[in-house]
Scaffold this active site. Structure first.
Site, short mmCIF file in Angstrom:
data_model
loop_
_atom_site.label_atom_id
_atom_site.label_comp_id
_atom_site.label_asym_id
_atom_site.label_seq_id
_atom_site.Cartn_x
_atom_site.Cartn_y
_atom_site.Cartn_z
N PRO A 18 46.81 118.25 69.36
CA PRO A 18 46.36 119.21 70.36
C PRO A 18 46.30 120.59 69.73
O PRO A 18 47.26 121.04 69.11
CB PRO A 18 47.46 119.13 71.43
CG PRO A 18 48.66 118.59 70.73
CD PRO A 18 48.16 117.73 69.62
N MET A 19 45.14 121.26 69.85
CA MET A 19 44.97 122.57 69.22
C MET A 19 44.33 123.53 70.22
O MET A 19 43.22 123.29 70.70
CB MET A 19 44.11 122.45 67.95
CG MET A 19 44.80 121.70 66.83
SD MET A 19 43.78 121.51 65.35
CE MET A 19 42.78 120.09 65.83
N MET A 20 45.04 124.60 70.52
CA MET A 20 44.57 125.58 71.49
C MET A 20 43.23 126.15 71.06
O MET A 20 43.03 126.51 69.90
CB MET A 20 45.59 126.71 71.66
CG MET A 20 46.88 126.27 72.34
SD MET A 20 46.63 125.70 74.03
CE MET A 20 46.12 127.23 74.81
N GLN A 71 48.18 117.05 76.98
CA GLN A 71 49.41 117.75 76.60
C GLN A 71 49.71 118.85 77.61
O GLN A 71 48.86 119.70 77.89
CB GLN A 71 49.35 118.37 75.21
CG GLN A 71 50.74 118.90 74.81
CD GLN A 71 50.77 119.63 73.49
OE1 GLN A 71 50.17 120.68 73.34
NE2 GLN A 71 51.51 119.08 72.53
N CYS A 101 55.28 124.73 70.45
CA CYS A 101 54.47 125.94 70.32
C CYS A 101 55.36 127.18 70.27
O CYS A 101 56.23 127.35 71.14
CB CYS A 101 53.48 126.05 71.48
SG CYS A 101 52.40 127.48 71.35
N ASN A 214 53.37 115.04 61.82
CA ASN A 214 52.34 116.07 61.95
C ASN A 214 52.74 117.27 61.09
O ASN A 214 53.91 117.52 60.86
CB ASN A 214 52.23 116.48 63.43
CG ASN A 214 51.35 117.70 63.64
OD1 ASN A 214 51.79 118.69 64.23
ND2 ASN A 214 50.11 117.66 63.19
N GLY A 236 45.79 117.99 62.13
CA GLY A 236 45.46 119.16 62.93
C GLY A 236 44.28 119.90 62.36
O GLY A 236 43.13 119.48 62.46
#
Length: 336
Positions: A18-20, A71, A101, A214, A236
């Site tokens: 998951p990447m903002m 997420q 995060c 990860n 990622g």
């Protein structure tokens, strides 16, 4: 602890983090085309946003994305449970709680990496989320090794054990600490040293848990190394900046024929044209395609044409074809 693996093992071998601002539905559809067997994750969405916000946008998901996980961010068990239920009702295959995060906004809200210091709160949240979703939808956790200068193995394992006892059977381990003071989120992805051995040790000592590694995985060789010690490798930034890496790994690990970049991209045309017909601007999709020819002949020109043209009114698939035409003889797969 849950003795049953909550997720089919083959689905955990390869996943995209998951990447903002990156892994929205358009990105995930593109990644699914590249890697049919990968497990995909949404950007982190706060539980409050799921409950009170624009779900049509925040929870947008195309059927081709499955298996795909939602997420969530948050630290209030009741709200997380409500958001998890909504996510499951929208069809997500997994609900993942963000405990990694390190951004200032996340710290102010007492969630993300801060939760590494509150294992019982995480356990309570996980238990509430599990109770709110069908048994077929696993609740999982993505976390760091610790916070700031905490390098205590027993504390890390205690966090895992406490959360696992609440019913969490799968953990994604971003194998470095999170620094809550003095480092930006970008620096937190690069400066704290990687310690994959902690993730490997966790899998050895807790074989009944699923453990995905990860952090800093940039090559097929590095990804393959993690499969020798854990249940999966989660990519990622490498998957975003060099998305063809996903295709190479999917073919190597699951079989199939290596396809050229051009062929893969043209497979996205029906989706792009359907989105354009719905009023979506090409720029919202094209930004995820920019790295497809990274390091290849014509790659810079491909990126430039899309970057400069996709935001213009009326930009359509013809722009993508113009960009592709600059990459030579369709980027042959055997030259990858």
């Amino acid at each position: 602890m849950n003795p049953a693996f909550p997720i089919p093992p083959a689905q955990l071998r390869l996943s995209v983090a998951p990447m903002m601002d990156w892994t929205d539905t358009h990105c995930r559809v593109f990644h699914r085309l590249l890697a049919p067997h990968a497990r995909l994750y949404t950007e982190m969405v706060h539980a409050n946003a799921v409950i009170h916000g624009d779900r049509g946008r925040l929870l947008a998901m195309d059927p081709v994305e499955h298996p795909v996980a939602l997420q969530l961010g948050g630290s209030e068990p009741e709200l997380l449970a409500q958001a998890a239920r909504i996510g499951a009702e929208h069809g997500f295959d997994e609900i993942n709680l963000n405990c990694g995060c390190p951004s200032d906004r996340v710290q102010a809200g007492r969630f993300g990496a801060c939760l590494m210091r509150e294992p019982q709160l995480v356990a309570d949240s996980v238990a509430a989320m599990i109770a709110a979703v069908p048994a077929s939808v696993p609740v999982t956790v993505k976390c760091r090794l610790g916070v700031d200068d905490d390098h205590d193995w027993d504390r890390f394992r205690g966090f895992i054990d406490t959360v696992a006892a609440a019913g969490c059977g799968m953990f994604v381990i971003h194998a470095r600490n999170a620094w809550l003071q003095g480092l930006s989120p970008k620096e937190n992805r690069e400066i704290p040293p990687l310690r994959y051995d902690w993730a490997y040790r966790l899998k050895r000592e807790r074989p009944d848990l699923q453990v995905v590694v990860n952090g800093g995985i940039a090559t097929p060789e590095e990804a393959a190394q993690h499969l020798r010690h854990a249940d999966g490798a989660m990519l990622g930034r490498a998957a975003y900046h060099d998305p063809y890496l996903l295709h190479r790994l999917d073919v190597a690990w699951f079989g199939g024929e290596l396809r050229s970049r051009g062929e893969l991209l043209r497979g996205l045309r029906p989706y792009v044209e359907a989105q354009l017909a719905r009023g979506v601007y090409l720029k919202h999709i094209a930004r995820h395609l920019l790295g497809l020819f990274a390091g290849e002949r014509g790659g810079r020109a491909f990126r430039q044409v899309l970057s400069e043209g996709a935001h213009k009114p009326g930009a359509d698939w013809a722009l993508v074809e113009r960009a592709l035409a600059l990459t030579g003889p369709d980027a042959r797969a055997d030259a990858a």
